[in-house]
Design a protein around this motif. Structure first.
Motif, PDB file in Angstrom:
ATOM      1  N   ALA A  44     -52.543 -14.182 -55.821  1.00  0.00           N
ATOM      2  CA  ALA A  44     -52.803 -13.008 -56.874  1.00  0.00           C
ATOM      3  C   ALA A  44     -54.404 -12.920 -56.889  1.00  0.00           C
ATOM      4  N   ALA A  45     -55.201 -13.742 -56.681  1.00  0.00           N
ATOM      5  CA  ALA A  45     -56.753 -13.659 -56.599  1.00  0.00           C
ATOM      6  C   ALA A  45     -56.939 -13.071 -55.247  1.00  0.00           C
ATOM      7  N   VAL A  46     -56.365 -13.458 -54.202  1.00  0.00           N
ATOM      8  CA  VAL A  46     -56.851 -12.940 -52.894  1.00  0.00           C
ATOM      9  C   VAL A  46     -55.479 -12.742 -52.019  1.00  0.00           C
ATOM     10  N   PRO A  47     -54.996 -11.571 -52.186  1.00  0.00           N
ATOM     11  CA  PRO A  47     -53.570 -11.439 -51.720  1.00  0.00           C
ATOM     12  C   PRO A  47     -53.608 -11.319 -50.132  1.00  0.00           C
ATOM     13  N   ASP A  48     -55.077 -11.223 -49.358  1.00  0.00           N
ATOM     14  CA  ASP A  48     -54.927 -11.142 -48.079  1.00  0.00           C
ATOM     15  C   ASP A  48     -54.538 -12.611 -47.600  1.00  0.00           C
ATOM     16  N   MET A  49     -54.700 -13.927 -48.564  1.00  0.00           N
ATOM     17  CA  MET A  49     -54.293 -15.137 -48.287  1.00  0.00           C
ATOM     18  C   MET A  49     -53.111 -15.293 -47.264  1.00  0.00           C
ATOM     19  N   ARG A  50     -52.045 -14.388 -47.671  1.00  0.00           N
ATOM     20  CA  ARG A  50     -50.750 -14.536 -46.645  1.00  0.00           C
ATOM     21  C   ARG A  50     -51.176 -14.193 -45.286  1.00  0.00           C
ATOM     22  N   ILE A  51     -51.617 -13.022 -45.054  1.00  0.00           N
ATOM     23  CA  ILE A  51     -51.915 -12.476 -43.614  1.00  0.00           C
ATOM     24  C   ILE A  51     -52.896 -13.613 -42.843  1.00  0.00           C
ATOM     25  N   THR A  52     -53.734 -13.890 -43.855  1.00  0.00           N
ATOM     26  CA  THR A  52     -54.931 -14.851 -43.036  1.00  0.00           C
ATOM     27  C   THR A  52     -54.058 -16.154 -42.533  1.00  0.00           C
ATOM     28  N   ALA A  53     -53.073 -16.705 -43.495  1.00  0.00           N
ATOM     29  CA  ALA A  53     -52.435 -17.856 -43.048  1.00  0.00           C
ATOM     30  C   ALA A  53     -51.730 -17.593 -41.792  1.00  0.00           C
ATOM     31  N   ARG A  54     -50.858 -16.164 -41.847  1.00  0.00           N
ATOM     32  CA  ARG A  54     -50.072 -15.789 -40.508  1.00  0.00           C
ATOM     33  C   ARG A  54     -51.093 -15.715 -39.454  1.00  0.00           C
ATOM     34  N   ALA A  55     -52.129 -15.078 -39.585  1.00  0.00           N
ATOM     35  CA  ALA A  55     -53.178 -15.082 -38.503  1.00  0.00           C
ATOM     36  C   ALA A  55     -53.658 -16.286 -37.782  1.00  0.00           C
ATOM     37  N   ASN A  56     -53.900 -17.158 -38.605  1.00  0.00           N
ATOM     38  CA  ASN A  56     -54.288 -18.487 -38.172  1.00  0.00           C
ATOM     39  C   ASN A  56     -53.070 -19.079 -37.383  1.00  0.00           C
ATOM     40  N   ARG A  57     -51.852 -18.970 -37.955  1.00  0.00           N
ATOM     41  CA  ARG A  57     -50.870 -19.597 -37.318  1.00  0.00           C
ATOM     42  C   ARG A  57     -50.662 -19.132 -35.872  1.00  0.00           C
ATOM     43  N   ALA A  58     -50.582 -17.787 -35.789  1.00  0.00           N
ATOM     44  CA  ALA A  58     -50.724 -17.081 -34.725  1.00  0.00           C
ATOM     45  C   ALA A  58     -51.548 -17.557 -33.793  1.00  0.00           C
ATOM     46  N   PHE A  59     -52.811 -17.372 -33.977  1.00  0.00           N
ATOM     47  CA  PHE A  59     -54.036 -18.112 -33.146  1.00  0.00           C
ATOM     48  C   PHE A  59     -53.650 -19.466 -32.791  1.00  0.00           C
ATOM     49  N   LEU A  60     -53.012 -20.313 -33.578  1.00  0.00           N
ATOM     50  CA  LEU A  60     -52.578 -21.800 -33.214  1.00  0.00           C
ATOM     51  C   LEU A  60     -51.658 -21.551 -31.921  1.00  0.00           C
ATOM     52  N   HIS A  61     -50.759 -20.549 -31.939  1.00  0.00           N
ATOM     53  CA  HIS A  61     -49.439 -20.191 -30.945  1.00  0.00           C
ATOM     54  C   HIS A  61     -50.193 -19.879 -29.569  1.00  0.00           C
ATOM     55  N   ARG A  62     -51.090 -19.013 -29.809  1.00  0.00           N
ATOM     56  CA  ARG A  62     -51.837 -18.383 -28.623  1.00  0.00           C
ATOM     57  C   ARG A  62     -52.784 -19.509 -27.926  1.00  0.00           C
ATOM     58  N   ALA A  63     -53.293 -20.292 -28.642  1.00  0.00           N
ATOM     59  CA  ALA A  63     -53.983 -21.234 -28.216  1.00  0.00           C
ATOM     60  C   ALA A  63     -53.279 -22.302 -27.623  1.00  0.00           C
ATOM     61  N   VAL A  64     -52.153 -22.641 -27.915  1.00  0.00           N
ATOM     62  CA  VAL A  64     -51.301 -23.590 -27.377  1.00  0.00           C
ATOM     63  C   VAL A  64     -50.862 -23.122 -26.081  1.00  0.00           C
ATOM     64  N   ARG A  65     -50.314 -21.905 -25.974  1.00  0.00           N
ATOM     65  CA  ARG A  65     -49.785 -21.234 -24.865  1.00  0.00           C
ATOM     66  C   ARG A  65     -50.878 -21.185 -23.791  1.00  0.00           C
ATOM     67  N   PHE A  66     -52.185 -20.671 -24.060  1.00  0.00           N
ATOM     68  CA  PHE A  66     -53.107 -20.725 -23.305  1.00  0.00           C
ATOM     69  C   PHE A  66     -53.536 -22.154 -22.581  1.00  0.00           C
TER      70      PHE A  66
END
Ligand SMILES: C[S@@+](CC[C@H](N)C(=O)[O-])C[C@H]1O[C@@H](n2cnc3c(N)ncnc32)[C@H](O)[C@@H]1O
Length: 268
Positions: A44-66
Protein backbone atom coordinates in the motif's frame (compact mmCIF):
# COMPACT_ATOMS: atom_id res chain seq x y z
CA UNK A 1 -2.14 -22.31 17.76
CA UNK A 2 -2.47 -24.97 15.03
CA UNK A 3 0.35 -24.71 12.50
CA UNK A 4 0.48 -26.18 9.01
CA UNK A 5 2.75 -29.21 8.67
CA UNK A 6 5.45 -27.23 6.78
CA UNK A 7 5.90 -24.85 9.72
CA UNK A 8 8.64 -25.76 12.20
CA UNK A 9 7.87 -25.66 15.93
CA UNK A 10 8.60 -22.58 18.00
CA UNK A 11 8.33 -19.92 15.27
CA UNK A 12 8.36 -16.28 16.35
CA UNK A 13 5.05 -15.09 14.93
CA UNK A 14 5.07 -11.79 16.80
CA UNK A 15 7.08 -10.09 14.05
CA UNK A 16 6.84 -10.40 10.27
CA UNK A 17 9.62 -12.28 8.50
CA UNK A 18 11.06 -10.82 5.30
CA UNK A 19 11.37 -14.33 3.82
CA UNK A 20 7.65 -15.01 4.32
CA UNK A 21 6.51 -11.50 3.31
CA UNK A 22 8.62 -11.81 0.12
CA UNK A 23 7.01 -15.21 -0.48
CA UNK A 24 3.56 -13.62 -0.16
CA UNK A 25 4.55 -10.74 -2.47
CA UNK A 26 5.63 -13.26 -5.12
CA UNK A 27 2.34 -15.17 -4.78
CA UNK A 28 3.57 -17.99 -2.50
CA UNK A 29 1.65 -19.73 0.27
CA UNK A 30 4.26 -20.12 3.01
CA UNK A 31 3.38 -17.15 5.14
CA UNK A 32 1.32 -16.19 8.18
CA UNK A 33 -1.19 -13.43 8.96
CA UNK A 34 1.54 -11.24 10.49
CA UNK A 35 3.60 -11.52 7.25
CA UNK A 36 0.62 -10.90 4.95
CA UNK A 37 -0.45 -7.86 6.94
CA UNK A 38 3.09 -6.48 6.76
CA UNK A 39 3.34 -7.19 3.00
CA UNK A 40 -0.04 -5.51 2.39
CA UNK A 41 1.06 -2.41 4.31
CA UNK A 42 4.28 -2.36 2.34
CA UNK A 43 2.49 -2.73 -0.99
CA UNK A 44 0.00 0.00 0.00
CA UNK A 45 2.86 2.37 0.88
CA UNK A 46 5.07 1.40 -2.10
CA UNK A 47 3.02 -0.41 -4.77
CA UNK A 48 6.18 -1.00 -6.86
CA UNK A 49 7.41 -3.50 -4.26
CA UNK A 50 5.73 -6.31 -6.18
CA UNK A 51 7.49 -5.56 -9.47
CA UNK A 52 10.69 -4.91 -7.54
CA UNK A 53 10.46 -8.41 -6.03
CA UNK A 54 9.73 -9.95 -9.43
CA UNK A 55 12.55 -8.04 -11.12
CA UNK A 56 14.92 -9.22 -8.39
CA UNK A 57 13.84 -12.82 -8.83
CA UNK A 58 14.23 -12.50 -12.62
CA UNK A 59 17.79 -11.20 -12.11
CA UNK A 60 18.53 -14.27 -9.97
CA UNK A 61 17.30 -16.54 -12.79
CA UNK A 62 19.38 -14.79 -15.45
CA UNK A 63 22.45 -14.80 -13.22
CA UNK A 64 22.15 -18.56 -12.58
CA UNK A 65 21.79 -19.27 -16.31
CA UNK A 66 24.82 -17.10 -17.01
CA UNK A 67 26.89 -18.90 -14.37
CA UNK A 68 25.90 -22.35 -15.61
CA UNK A 69 26.92 -21.25 -19.12
CA UNK A 70 30.22 -20.09 -17.62
CA UNK A 71 30.75 -23.63 -16.32
CA UNK A 72 29.76 -23.21 -12.67
CA UNK A 73 28.57 -26.47 -11.12
CA UNK A 74 28.71 -25.53 -7.40
CA UNK A 75 26.29 -22.95 -6.02
CA UNK A 76 26.17 -21.46 -2.54
CA UNK A 77 22.94 -19.45 -2.33
CA UNK A 78 22.89 -17.48 0.93
CA UNK A 79 19.60 -15.80 1.85
CA UNK A 80 17.88 -18.16 -0.54
CA UNK A 81 14.42 -17.53 0.89
CA UNK A 82 11.35 -19.71 0.59
CA UNK A 83 11.46 -21.84 -2.56
CA UNK A 84 9.35 -20.27 -5.25
CA UNK A 85 9.11 -20.58 -9.00
CA UNK A 86 12.55 -21.07 -10.56
CA UNK A 87 14.91 -22.01 -7.77
CA UNK A 88 18.64 -22.14 -8.35
CA UNK A 89 18.83 -25.95 -8.47
CA UNK A 90 15.88 -26.18 -10.88
CA UNK A 91 17.36 -23.67 -13.32
CA UNK A 92 20.91 -25.01 -13.04
CA UNK A 93 20.07 -28.72 -13.10
CA UNK A 94 17.85 -28.21 -16.16
CA UNK A 95 20.99 -27.47 -18.18
CA UNK A 96 23.60 -29.20 -16.05
CA UNK A 97 22.08 -32.03 -13.99
CA UNK A 98 25.36 -32.52 -12.12
CA UNK A 99 25.13 -29.05 -10.53
CA UNK A 100 25.28 -29.03 -6.72
CA UNK A 101 23.49 -26.39 -4.70
CA UNK A 102 23.50 -25.50 -1.01
CA UNK A 103 20.78 -23.10 0.11
CA UNK A 104 21.37 -21.12 3.28
CA UNK A 105 18.81 -19.05 5.14
CA UNK A 106 18.34 -17.75 8.66
CA UNK A 107 14.57 -18.21 8.48
CA UNK A 108 13.38 -21.61 9.80
CA UNK A 109 10.35 -21.69 7.47
CA UNK A 110 12.55 -21.07 4.43
CA UNK A 111 14.87 -23.89 5.46
CA UNK A 112 12.13 -26.36 6.44
CA UNK A 113 10.28 -25.84 3.18
CA UNK A 114 13.46 -26.01 1.12
CA UNK A 115 14.41 -29.32 2.75
CA UNK A 116 10.94 -30.68 2.03
CA UNK A 117 11.20 -29.76 -1.67
CA UNK A 118 14.73 -31.14 -1.89
CA UNK A 119 13.96 -34.49 -0.28
CA UNK A 120 15.41 -37.11 -2.62
CA UNK A 121 17.63 -34.61 -4.49
CA UNK A 122 21.14 -35.76 -3.63
CA UNK A 123 22.69 -32.75 -5.39
CA UNK A 124 21.00 -30.00 -3.37
CA UNK A 125 20.33 -29.26 0.27
CA UNK A 126 19.32 -26.42 2.59
CA UNK A 127 20.84 -25.42 5.92
CA UNK A 128 19.84 -22.90 8.54
CA UNK A 129 22.74 -20.50 9.13
CA UNK A 130 23.52 -16.82 9.49
CA UNK A 131 25.45 -14.91 6.83
CA UNK A 132 26.95 -12.87 9.68
CA UNK A 133 28.86 -16.01 10.72
CA UNK A 134 30.46 -16.99 7.40
CA UNK A 135 32.86 -19.51 8.93
CA UNK A 136 29.95 -21.57 10.23
CA UNK A 137 28.61 -21.70 6.67
CA UNK A 138 31.97 -22.56 5.11
CA UNK A 139 32.66 -25.27 7.69
CA UNK A 140 29.15 -26.67 7.78
CA UNK A 141 29.27 -30.46 7.17
CA UNK A 142 26.60 -30.30 4.45
CA UNK A 143 28.49 -27.54 2.61
CA UNK A 144 31.70 -29.57 2.89
CA UNK A 145 29.95 -32.74 1.74
CA UNK A 146 28.17 -31.27 -1.27
CA UNK A 147 30.34 -28.44 -2.59
CA UNK A 148 33.85 -28.81 -3.92
CA UNK A 149 35.51 -25.57 -2.84
CA UNK A 150 38.56 -26.42 -4.97
CA UNK A 151 36.29 -25.88 -7.97
CA UNK A 152 34.73 -22.52 -8.92
CA UNK A 153 31.60 -21.68 -6.93
CA UNK A 154 28.66 -19.44 -7.78
CA UNK A 155 28.11 -17.42 -4.60
CA UNK A 156 24.63 -15.92 -4.65
CA UNK A 157 24.02 -13.00 -2.29
CA UNK A 158 20.77 -11.89 -3.87
CA UNK A 159 18.66 -9.40 -1.92
CA UNK A 160 20.36 -10.27 1.36
CA UNK A 161 23.31 -7.93 1.97
CA UNK A 162 20.97 -5.03 2.77
CA UNK A 163 19.81 -7.20 5.71
CA UNK A 164 23.32 -6.92 7.19
CA UNK A 165 23.91 -3.57 8.97
CA UNK A 166 27.31 -1.87 8.85
CA UNK A 167 28.04 -2.75 12.48
CA UNK A 168 28.01 -6.45 11.48
CA UNK A 169 30.81 -5.76 8.97
CA UNK A 170 29.14 -6.87 5.70
CA UNK A 171 32.29 -6.03 3.70
CA UNK A 172 34.42 -8.21 5.97
CA UNK A 173 31.88 -11.04 5.65
CA UNK A 174 31.92 -10.95 1.85
CA UNK A 175 35.74 -10.79 1.88
CA UNK A 176 35.84 -13.87 4.13
CA UNK A 177 33.59 -15.78 1.72
CA UNK A 178 35.61 -14.53 -1.27
CA UNK A 179 38.85 -15.76 0.29
CA UNK A 180 37.38 -19.25 0.64
CA UNK A 181 36.56 -19.40 -3.08
CA UNK A 182 39.05 -20.31 -5.78
CA UNK A 183 39.82 -17.99 -8.73
CA UNK A 184 37.18 -18.31 -11.44
CA UNK A 185 34.38 -18.36 -8.87
CA UNK A 186 31.58 -15.85 -9.27
CA UNK A 187 29.67 -13.54 -6.94
CA UNK A 188 26.12 -12.40 -7.78
CA UNK A 189 24.65 -9.55 -5.77
CA UNK A 190 21.45 -7.55 -5.77
CA UNK A 191 21.12 -4.81 -3.20
CA UNK A 192 18.56 -2.16 -2.20
CA UNK A 193 19.55 1.46 -2.60
CA UNK A 194 18.20 4.95 -1.86
CA UNK A 195 20.23 6.51 -4.70
CA UNK A 196 16.90 7.24 -6.43
CA UNK A 197 13.39 7.32 -5.00
CA UNK A 198 14.82 8.12 -1.59
CA UNK A 199 11.37 8.86 -0.11
CA UNK A 200 9.98 5.44 -1.02
CA UNK A 201 13.12 3.70 0.16
CA UNK A 202 13.07 5.59 3.47
CA UNK A 203 9.49 4.44 3.97
CA UNK A 204 10.47 0.83 3.20
CA UNK A 205 13.43 1.04 5.58
CA UNK A 206 11.17 2.48 8.29
CA UNK A 207 8.63 -0.31 7.82
CA UNK A 208 11.29 -3.06 7.71
CA UNK A 209 12.35 -2.06 11.23
CA UNK A 210 9.45 -4.14 12.55
CA UNK A 211 10.72 -7.30 10.80
CA UNK A 212 13.24 -9.83 12.04
CA UNK A 213 15.79 -8.50 9.47
CA UNK A 214 15.76 -4.67 9.09
CA UNK A 215 17.17 -3.04 5.93
CA UNK A 216 20.31 -0.96 5.35
CA UNK A 217 20.33 0.63 1.91
CA UNK A 218 23.67 1.39 0.26
CA UNK A 219 24.91 3.70 -2.48
CA UNK A 220 26.22 2.39 -5.79
CA UNK A 221 29.80 3.07 -4.64
CA UNK A 222 29.19 1.07 -1.46
CA UNK A 223 27.66 -1.87 -3.33
CA UNK A 224 30.65 -1.85 -5.70
CA UNK A 225 32.94 -2.36 -2.70
CA UNK A 226 31.45 -5.84 -2.21
CA UNK A 227 33.09 -6.82 -5.51
CA UNK A 228 36.58 -6.10 -4.21
CA UNK A 229 38.79 -8.91 -5.62
CA UNK A 230 36.27 -9.66 -8.41
CA UNK A 231 36.09 -8.37 -12.00
CA UNK A 232 32.56 -7.30 -12.80
CA UNK A 233 31.22 -8.98 -15.91
CA UNK A 234 29.34 -6.87 -18.46
CA UNK A 235 27.24 -4.77 -18.03
CA UNK A 236 28.68 -4.09 -14.56
CA UNK A 237 26.61 -2.97 -11.59
CA UNK A 238 23.28 -1.76 -12.98
CA UNK A 239 19.60 -1.49 -12.04
CA UNK A 240 18.28 -5.03 -11.68
CA UNK A 241 16.30 -5.18 -14.99
CA UNK A 242 19.35 -3.90 -16.91
CA UNK A 243 21.53 -6.89 -16.06
CA UNK A 244 21.65 -8.99 -19.26
CA UNK A 245 17.90 -8.73 -19.97
CA UNK A 246 16.33 -11.51 -22.02
CA UNK A 247 14.83 -8.84 -24.25
CA UNK A 248 15.23 -5.02 -24.38
CA UNK A 249 11.51 -4.62 -23.55
CA UNK A 250 12.11 -6.24 -20.16
CA UNK A 251 14.18 -3.25 -19.05
CA UNK A 252 11.36 -0.70 -19.25
CA UNK A 253 11.82 3.05 -19.36
CA UNK A 254 12.61 3.43 -15.68
CA UNK A 255 14.71 0.53 -14.40
CA UNK A 256 15.64 2.69 -11.38
CA UNK A 257 12.04 2.18 -10.23
CA UNK A 258 13.18 -1.24 -8.95
CA UNK A 259 15.39 0.44 -6.31
CA UNK A 260 17.89 -2.44 -6.56
CA UNK A 261 21.36 -2.68 -8.03
CA UNK A 262 22.49 -5.97 -9.52
CA UNK A 263 25.81 -7.29 -10.70
CA UNK A 264 28.00 -10.37 -11.13
CA UNK A 265 31.75 -10.51 -10.61
CA UNK A 266 34.43 -13.12 -11.38
CA UNK A 267 36.97 -13.87 -8.68
CA UNK A 268 40.52 -12.97 -9.71
C1 LIG B 1 14.25 -10.87 0.10
S1 LIG B 1 14.67 -12.54 0.47
C2 LIG B 1 15.61 -12.97 -0.97
C3 LIG B 1 15.41 -14.42 -1.42
C4 LIG B 1 16.20 -14.80 -2.68
N1 LIG B 1 17.62 -14.63 -2.50
C5 LIG B 1 15.75 -13.96 -3.86
O1 LIG B 1 16.42 -12.96 -4.15
O2 LIG B 1 14.72 -14.26 -4.46
C6 LIG B 1 15.99 -12.32 1.69
C7 LIG B 1 16.31 -13.60 2.44
O3 LIG B 1 17.49 -13.39 3.23
C8 LIG B 1 17.31 -14.08 4.47
N2 LIG B 1 18.23 -13.50 5.46
C9 LIG B 1 18.19 -12.27 6.00
N3 LIG B 1 19.24 -12.11 6.85
C10 LIG B 1 19.95 -13.25 6.82
C11 LIG B 1 21.15 -13.69 7.47
N4 LIG B 1 21.80 -12.91 8.32
N5 LIG B 1 21.60 -14.93 7.19
C12 LIG B 1 20.95 -15.75 6.32
N6 LIG B 1 19.80 -15.39 5.69
C13 LIG B 1 19.31 -14.16 5.93
C14 LIG B 1 15.84 -13.86 4.79
O4 LIG B 1 15.36 -14.81 5.71
C15 LIG B 1 15.20 -14.00 3.41
O5 LIG B 1 14.83 -15.33 3.15
Amino acid sequence: MGQPDWAPEGLDLSRPSVARAYDYTLGGAHNFAVDREFARQLLAAVPDMRITARANRAFLHRAVRFLVQAGIRNFLDIGSGIPTVGNVHEIAQETAPDTRVVYVDIDPVAVAHSRQILAGNTAATAIQADLRRPDEILEHPEVRALLDLDQPVGLMLVAILHAVPDEDDPFGIVARLRDALCPGSYLAISHATSDRRADEMDEITRMFKQTTTPTTTRTRAEVLRFFDGFDLVEPGLVWSPQWRPDSPEDVGEHPERMMMYAGVGRRR
